[in-house]
Design a protein around this motif. Structure first.
Motif, short mmCIF file in Angstrom:
data_model
loop_
_atom_site.label_atom_id
_atom_site.label_comp_id
_atom_site.label_asym_id
_atom_site.label_seq_id
_atom_site.Cartn_x
_atom_site.Cartn_y
_atom_site.Cartn_z
N GLU A 1 0.83 -1.21 0.00
CA GLU A 1 0.00 0.00 0.00
C GLU A 1 0.86 1.25 0.00
O GLU A 1 0.56 2.23 -0.69
CB GLU A 1 -0.94 -0.01 1.20
CG GLU A 1 -2.06 -1.04 1.09
CD GLU A 1 -2.96 -1.04 2.30
OE1 GLU A 1 -3.18 0.05 2.86
OE2 GLU A 1 -3.44 -2.12 2.68
N ARG A 2 1.96 1.24 0.74
CA ARG A 2 2.85 2.40 0.76
C ARG A 2 3.54 2.57 -0.59
O ARG A 2 3.75 3.70 -1.05
CB ARG A 2 3.90 2.24 1.87
CG ARG A 2 3.31 2.37 3.26
CD ARG A 2 4.39 2.55 4.32
NE ARG A 2 5.32 1.42 4.36
CZ ARG A 2 6.64 1.54 4.20
NH1 ARG A 2 7.18 2.71 3.97
NH2 ARG A 2 7.41 0.47 4.27
N GLY B 1 0.00 7.27 -4.09
CA GLY B 1 0.42 8.32 -5.00
C GLY B 1 0.79 7.84 -6.38
O GLY B 1 1.08 8.64 -7.27
N ARG B 2 0.81 6.52 -6.57
CA ARG B 2 1.15 5.92 -7.87
C ARG B 2 0.02 5.01 -8.35
O ARG B 2 0.26 4.03 -9.05
CB ARG B 2 2.45 5.11 -7.75
CG ARG B 2 3.63 5.90 -7.21
CD ARG B 2 4.85 5.02 -7.03
NE ARG B 2 6.00 5.74 -6.50
CZ ARG B 2 6.24 5.91 -5.20
NH1 ARG B 2 5.41 5.37 -4.29
NH2 ARG B 2 7.29 6.59 -4.79
N GLU B 3 -1.19 5.32 -7.93
CA GLU B 3 -2.35 4.47 -8.25
C GLU B 3 -2.48 4.30 -9.76
O GLU B 3 -2.78 3.20 -10.25
CB GLU B 3 -3.62 5.07 -7.66
CG GLU B 3 -3.66 5.08 -6.15
CD GLU B 3 -2.97 6.27 -5.52
OE1 GLU B 3 -2.89 6.33 -4.28
OE2 GLU B 3 -2.53 7.17 -6.29
N ARG B 4 -2.26 5.36 -10.51
CA ARG B 4 -2.41 5.28 -11.96
C ARG B 4 -1.40 4.31 -12.57
O ARG B 4 -1.74 3.52 -13.46
CB ARG B 4 -2.23 6.69 -12.56
CG ARG B 4 -2.13 6.75 -14.08
CD ARG B 4 -3.39 6.28 -14.79
NE ARG B 4 -3.16 6.16 -16.21
CZ ARG B 4 -3.35 7.15 -17.09
NH1 ARG B 4 -3.80 8.33 -16.69
NH2 ARG B 4 -3.12 6.97 -18.37
N ILE B 5 -0.15 4.33 -12.07
CA ILE B 5 0.86 3.40 -12.59
C ILE B 5 0.43 1.96 -12.34
O ILE B 5 0.53 1.10 -13.23
CB ILE B 5 2.22 3.68 -11.92
CG1 ILE B 5 2.71 5.08 -12.29
CG2 ILE B 5 3.25 2.63 -12.33
CD1 ILE B 5 3.95 5.50 -11.52
N LEU C 1 -10.55 8.01 -8.52
CA LEU C 1 -11.40 7.34 -7.54
C LEU C 1 -10.61 6.36 -6.69
O LEU C 1 -10.84 6.23 -5.48
CB LEU C 1 -12.56 6.63 -8.24
CG LEU C 1 -13.63 7.55 -8.84
CD1 LEU C 1 -14.56 6.78 -9.76
CD2 LEU C 1 -14.42 8.25 -7.73
N TYR C 2 -9.64 5.66 -7.31
CA TYR C 2 -8.83 4.70 -6.55
C TYR C 2 -7.77 5.39 -5.70
O TYR C 2 -7.17 4.76 -4.82
CB TYR C 2 -8.22 3.66 -7.48
CG TYR C 2 -9.19 2.54 -7.78
CD1 TYR C 2 -9.12 1.34 -7.09
CD2 TYR C 2 -10.19 2.70 -8.74
CE1 TYR C 2 -10.03 0.31 -7.34
CE2 TYR C 2 -11.10 1.68 -8.99
CZ TYR C 2 -11.02 0.49 -8.29
OH TYR C 2 -11.93 -0.51 -8.55
N ALA C 3 -7.55 6.70 -5.94
CA ALA C 3 -6.63 7.46 -5.10
C ALA C 3 -7.31 8.03 -3.87
O ALA C 3 -6.63 8.59 -2.99
CB ALA C 3 -6.00 8.59 -5.92
N LEU C 4 -8.63 7.88 -3.75
CA LEU C 4 -9.32 8.35 -2.55
C LEU C 4 -8.82 7.58 -1.33
O LEU C 4 -8.49 6.40 -1.42
CB LEU C 4 -10.83 8.16 -2.71
CG LEU C 4 -11.53 9.00 -3.78
CD1 LEU C 4 -12.99 8.58 -3.92
CD2 LEU C 4 -11.44 10.49 -3.44
N PRO C 5 -8.78 8.22 -0.17
CA PRO C 5 -8.28 7.54 1.04
C PRO C 5 -9.02 6.22 1.30
O PRO C 5 -10.25 6.18 1.31
CB PRO C 5 -8.56 8.56 2.15
CG PRO C 5 -8.54 9.88 1.45
CD PRO C 5 -9.13 9.63 0.10
#
Length: 304
Positions: A175-176, A180-184, A211-215
């Motif tokens: 997860e870490r 911040g790299r969800e798109r990749i 949407l997948y970058a939401l907390p």
């Protein structure tokens, strides 16, 4: 991701087209439905027999807009975001598919819907199967699209495919790494599981990546996969206790993805299975060939 096992009769339907994430028709409204320890963001529109559309990983209920626009002409269309994904709440637990099936039951109850058709894709297949096993009297017809069901049919064989490495990926360190790299991370799935990555266009990628970058979203996504061992055990137990599903089932595979193995999977879990194939498509059927997908689903649901 080609699971094709042999020749199958392709349906002579529309040539694949590129589609961005379109909006739902204006006649749809959204509701935040609190049930079973989660708040489920739900789109509702149309009148008539109910149909519930369940999305999978890498997308949200937004994927269903073209199908929802067609079905709302004569159906009440209900489109939830799965718990933890999209605009639904992000609980810490409850990602096994039996629990999420009760999310669906709760949404239907709050909307006053006793029985519905189910149309599902990817993780949605797994939630839908658990719902159909636990609430068979509430499902009229069931469409599953391009993803296996834990513990059903050739599940152990499917798990050996190296393209499914992400089934075991996750945990705090992962997860870490992805934060911040969800798109990749998501691009890998959109690219590798497409017949042609260009059909999953830039606008769609930006939409879902936000949407997948939401907390809590990526944690929830990983948890969807982490429960697969429990889901497999639950499904085997339900199948042994209740027997195969009896309602009509349409098992659809993308031609360049699960192809007719979808029908192989579902014949291990249902007695009345029809096979369908989305020609020229990989896994992302609503992006790669929405016209063919809508036609297959519409014809099956209309065969009452």
């Amino acid at each position: 991701m080609r699971f094709k096992l042999g020749a199958a009769l392709l349906l002579a339907i529309a040539t694949p087209v590129t589609a961005q994430v379109p909006p739902f028709p204006d006649a749809f409204h959204t509701q935040e439905i609190t049930t079973n320890g989660a708040t489920i963001h739900t789109r509702v529109g149309g009148k008539g027999p109910a149909v519930v559309l369940l999305h999978g990983y890498g997308e949200t209920g937004d994927m269903w807009a073209p199908l929802a626009a067609e079905l709302m002409r004569d159906h009440q269309v209900i489109v939830p975001d799965l718990r933890g994904l999209g605009l639904s709440s992000k609980p810490k637990s409850g990602f096994d598919k039996k629990t999420q099936a009760e999310d669906v039951a709760g949404v239907m109850d709050k909307l006053g819907v006793r029985q519905a058709d189910l149309v599902t894709h990817d993780i949605g297949n797994m939630v839908g199967f658990a719902f159909a096993m636990q609430h068979a009297d509430r499902v009229h017809r069931f469409v599953l699209i391009d993803a296996p069901v834990p513990g059903i049919g050739p599940w152990e064989e499917i798990l050996t495919n190296p393209l499914l490495w992400h089934f075991r990926f996750g945990g705090p360190d992962m997860e870490r790494l992805v934060a911040g790299r969800e798109r990749i991370y998501l691009d890998r799935f959109w690219n590798e599981f497409s017949a042609d990555p260009k059909r999953f266009d830039e606008a769609s990628r930006e939409h879902y990546a936000k949407l997948y970058a939401l907390p809590g979203s990526m944690h929830s996504g990983f948890e969807q996969f982490h429960t697969f061992d429990q889901d497999a055990a639950d499904n085997r137990a339900m199948l042994a206790a209740k027997g195969k599903l009896k309602m009509p089932v349409l098992a659809i595979g993308g031609e360049m993805s699960f192809y007719h193995q979808m029908a192989v999977v579902m014949r291990a879990g249902a007695t009345d299975v029809t096979e369908g194939v989305v020609p020229g498509s990989g896994h992302w059927i609503m992006e790669e060939n929405p016209d063919a997908t809508v036609k297959l689903v519409r014809e099956f649901l209309d065969a009452r």
